[in-house]
Design an enzyme around this catalytic site. Structure first.
Site, PDB file in Angstrom:
ATOM      1  N   LYS A  58      11.531  -2.593  -8.468  1.00  0.00           N
ATOM      2  CA  LYS A  58      10.247  -1.894  -8.612  1.00  0.00           C
ATOM      3  C   LYS A  58      10.481  -0.380  -8.656  1.00  0.00           C
ATOM      4  O   LYS A  58       9.902   0.334  -9.463  1.00  0.00           O
ATOM      5  CB  LYS A  58       9.288  -2.281  -7.483  1.00  0.00           C
ATOM      6  CG  LYS A  58       8.866  -3.736  -7.519  1.00  0.00           C
ATOM      7  CD  LYS A  58       8.158  -4.097  -8.823  1.00  0.00           C
ATOM      8  CE  LYS A  58       7.893  -5.568  -8.974  1.00  0.00           C
ATOM      9  NZ  LYS A  58       7.447  -5.948 -10.331  1.00  0.00           N
ATOM     10  N   SER A 112       4.810  -2.057  -6.609  1.00  0.00           N
ATOM     11  CA  SER A 112       4.469  -2.618  -5.298  1.00  0.00           C
ATOM     12  C   SER A 112       4.525  -1.535  -4.237  1.00  0.00           C
ATOM     13  O   SER A 112       5.310  -0.581  -4.334  1.00  0.00           O
ATOM     14  CB  SER A 112       5.493  -3.707  -4.969  1.00  0.00           C
ATOM     15  OG  SER A 112       5.432  -4.050  -3.607  1.00  0.00           O
ATOM     16  N   TYR A 154      14.888  -6.984  -5.068  1.00  0.00           N
ATOM     17  CA  TYR A 154      13.531  -7.055  -5.620  1.00  0.00           C
ATOM     18  C   TYR A 154      12.844  -5.687  -5.509  1.00  0.00           C
ATOM     19  O   TYR A 154      12.316  -5.152  -6.483  1.00  0.00           O
ATOM     20  CB  TYR A 154      12.688  -8.119  -4.884  1.00  0.00           C
ATOM     21  CG  TYR A 154      11.218  -7.912  -5.073  1.00  0.00           C
ATOM     22  CD1 TYR A 154      10.600  -8.272  -6.262  1.00  0.00           C
ATOM     23  CD2 TYR A 154      10.442  -7.301  -4.074  1.00  0.00           C
ATOM     24  CE1 TYR A 154       9.248  -8.032  -6.455  1.00  0.00           C
ATOM     25  CE2 TYR A 154       9.102  -7.063  -4.264  1.00  0.00           C
ATOM     26  CZ  TYR A 154       8.505  -7.426  -5.449  1.00  0.00           C
ATOM     27  OH  TYR A 154       7.173  -7.176  -5.649  1.00  0.00           O
TER      28      TYR A 154
HETATM   29  C1  UD1 Z   1       6.178  -9.325   0.750  1.00  0.00           C
HETATM   30  C2  UD1 Z   1       7.425  -8.569   0.464  1.00  0.00           C
HETATM   31  C3  UD1 Z   1       7.099  -7.439  -0.471  1.00  0.00           C
HETATM   32  C4  UD1 Z   1       6.560  -7.992  -1.758  1.00  0.00           C
HETATM   33  C5  UD1 Z   1       5.410  -8.910  -1.485  1.00  0.00           C
HETATM   34  C6  UD1 Z   1       5.155  -9.654  -2.771  1.00  0.00           C
HETATM   35  C7  UD1 Z   1       8.882  -8.837   2.421  1.00  0.00           C
HETATM   36  C8  UD1 Z   1       9.458  -8.162   3.591  1.00  0.00           C
HETATM   37  N1  UD1 Z   1       7.990  -8.100   1.707  1.00  0.00           N
HETATM   38  O1  UD1 Z   1       5.209  -8.451   1.322  1.00  0.00           O
HETATM   39  O2  UD1 Z   1       8.254  -6.684  -0.751  1.00  0.00           O
HETATM   40  O3  UD1 Z   1       6.144  -6.957  -2.594  1.00  0.00           O
HETATM   41  O4  UD1 Z   1       5.703  -9.860  -0.463  1.00  0.00           O
HETATM   42  O5  UD1 Z   1       4.289 -10.711  -2.578  1.00  0.00           O
HETATM   43  O6  UD1 Z   1       9.206  -9.945   2.123  1.00  0.00           O
HETATM   44  N2  UD1 Z   1       3.707 -13.466   7.801  1.00  0.00           N
HETATM   45  C9  UD1 Z   1       3.756 -14.349   8.869  1.00  0.00           C
HETATM   46  N3  UD1 Z   1       4.060 -15.640   8.623  1.00  0.00           N
HETATM   47  C10 UD1 Z   1       4.320 -16.132   7.374  1.00  0.00           C
HETATM   48  C11 UD1 Z   1       4.264 -15.227   6.270  1.00  0.00           C
HETATM   49  C12 UD1 Z   1       3.964 -13.902   6.528  1.00  0.00           C
HETATM   50  O7  UD1 Z   1       3.529 -13.963  10.020  1.00  0.00           O
HETATM   51  O8  UD1 Z   1       4.614 -17.330   7.224  1.00  0.00           O
HETATM   52  C13 UD1 Z   1       3.347 -12.057   8.042  1.00  0.00           C
HETATM   53  C14 UD1 Z   1       4.447 -11.081   7.658  1.00  0.00           C
HETATM   54  O9  UD1 Z   1       5.274 -10.816   8.742  1.00  0.00           O
HETATM   55  C15 UD1 Z   1       3.624  -9.866   7.236  1.00  0.00           C
HETATM   56  C16 UD1 Z   1       2.316 -10.439   6.698  1.00  0.00           C
HETATM   57  O10 UD1 Z   1       2.249 -11.760   7.214  1.00  0.00           O
HETATM   58  O11 UD1 Z   1       3.311  -9.097   8.342  1.00  0.00           O
HETATM   59  C17 UD1 Z   1       2.276 -10.477   5.197  1.00  0.00           C
HETATM   60  O12 UD1 Z   1       3.428 -11.102   4.705  1.00  0.00           O
HETATM   61  P1  UD1 Z   1       3.656 -11.431   3.171  1.00  0.00           P
HETATM   62  O13 UD1 Z   1       2.483 -12.149   2.627  1.00  0.00           O
HETATM   63  O14 UD1 Z   1       4.994 -12.056   3.039  1.00  0.00           O
HETATM   64  O15 UD1 Z   1       3.654 -10.004   2.460  1.00  0.00           O
HETATM   65  P2  UD1 Z   1       4.551  -8.707   2.732  1.00  0.00           P
HETATM   66  O16 UD1 Z   1       5.584  -8.949   3.738  1.00  0.00           O
HETATM   67  O17 UD1 Z   1       3.621  -7.589   3.016  1.00  0.00           O
END
Ligand code: UD1
Length: 338
Positions: A154, A125, A150
């Site tokens: 990785k 990842s 987690y």
């Molecule tokens: C997350 C994990 C990452 C993992 C990946 C696996 C964290 C900090 N990171 O990545 O380690 O490899 O998932 O799937 O948990 N967001 C919102 N509202 C929401 C959900 C997300 O605003 O309800 C935003 C988050 O702040 C982020 C973006 O959307 O900026 C993507 O979020 P997400 O899909 O959770 O992925 P990552 O955080 O990049």
């Protein structure tokens, strides 16, 4: 040629099985079904006309893993997706994550090390980079201290493979560092099936769009980015699946390479959370309910891939746009809620 896909009924695994079968590989799936459904096999068969061999097995049971490799002596390679992936849960249950994600990796590598020649692909990842100092992120960017157990699995998983390859010339391995996978197969037969409340952005958006969730919480709007929301590199899962086939071809055919390599898998383009919401609104024709809330702990500001190495060395490039990936995610959401 027979390839073992662990976690092959999961989200990325199932799309990869489809691409492998299309390229003529015979696929054997191991999955413990802890976070997936055996019905996915029907979806795979509907697309390719072939049902993969399936064994329900918990990879933590070492003797069963050994028995499996005795039964399937002709396995030429393994694509290892099976792992736990919830960041928050890993903080609560670190030993579960170390056992699930690393114990099982050791058992698989032990079996592959017995072979005259074997290929291994590991699901890593972009989380290994933490908040990288420079964008886009190249494979040479330093690995930062992990934010969660987690993330640590990785990083440690990559190290375990690297160390094993160093003393096992018959083993040929690639770690693929995924950015943010999304979307579903265009056939509508397979896609993401999150259990409970989705933690990831895109399934939360599509579930809000369909009315299953009231509104999306956008985690923070005062990051130093174009619109204040975080930037990620969203890649269509079918593009990601195809990259696994390209990596496998390299492992099987290219003899003059290092026996352990890493590649970033992304599109090279960063999108903000608000841009992802706009994409949803464009492809669905619906307004999305959302509100800005506090930042989520541990979130990084920005992460998008430098894709040059994967483009040049694997001869692979992500083809789909964010809107195309979003359209497939939305169509899938509508289909499964019917
Ligand atoms: C997350 C994990 C990452 C993992 C990946 C696996 C964290 C900090 N990171 O990545 O380690 O490899 O998932 O799937 O948990 N967001 C919102 N509202 C929401 C959900 C997300 O605003 O309800 C935003 C988050 O702040 C982020 C973006 O959307 O900026 C993507 O979020 P997400 O899909 O959770 O992925 P990552 O955080 O990049």
């Amino acid at each position: 040629m027979k390839i073992l896909v662990t976690g092959g009924v999961g989200f990325i695994g199932s799309h990869t099985v489809v691409e492998l079968q299309k390229e003529g590989f015979e696929v054997v799936i191991i999955d413990d079904l802890s976070n997936s459904s055996v019905k996915v096999l029907d979806g795979i068969a509907a697309i390719t006309g072939k049902t993969p061999i399936f064994e329900k097995l918990d990879l933590r049971e070492k003797s069963k893993v050994q028995d499996f490799f005795i039964k399937h002596q002709d396995i030429a390679g393994v694509i290892h997706f099976a792992a736990s992936k919830a960041v928050g849960e890993s903080v609560e249950k670190p030993l579960l994550y170390y056992e699930n994600n690393l114990g099982t990796l050791v058992y698989l590598l032990q079996e592959l090390s017995k072979k005259d020649r074997a290929s291994f692909i590991f699901s890593s990842s972009c989380t290994v980079y933490g908040q990288a100092d420079k964008m886009p992120i190249t494979e040479g960017a330093p690995v930062k201290e992990a934010e969660s157990p987690y993330g640590n699995t990785k990083q440690m998983g990559e190290e375990i493979i690297r160390d094993t390859c160093r003393v096992t010339p018959s083993l040929n391995a690639i770690a693929l560092r995924y950015f943010n996978p999304m979307g579903a197969h265009p056939s509508g037969e397979i896609g993401e099936l999150p259990i409970g409340v989705p933690q990831n952005l895109v399934p939360f958006i599509t579930q809000t769009g369909i009315g299953l969730r009231e509104e999306l919480s956008v985690f923070g709007d005062d990051y130093p980015t174009v619109d204040g929301t975080c930037i990620r590199d969203y890649i269509h899962v079918v593009d990601l699946a195809k990259a696994h086939v390209a990596a496998l071809q390299r492992l099987l055919n290219d003899k003059n390479k290092e026996n352990y390599e890493v590649f970033n898998l992304g599109t090279g383009k960063g999108s903000s959370v608000l841009e992802v919401i706009q994409s949803f609104e464009r492809v669905s024709g619906k307004k999305l309910n959302y509100k800005i809330v506090d930042k989520r702990e541990g979130d990084i500001t920005s992460a998008y891939a430098d894709t040059l190495k994967a483009n040049e060395v694997l001869g692979w490039k992500a083809e789909s746009t964010l809107d195309e990936a979003m359209k497939s995610a939305w169509e899938w959401e509508q289909k499964i809620r019917k």
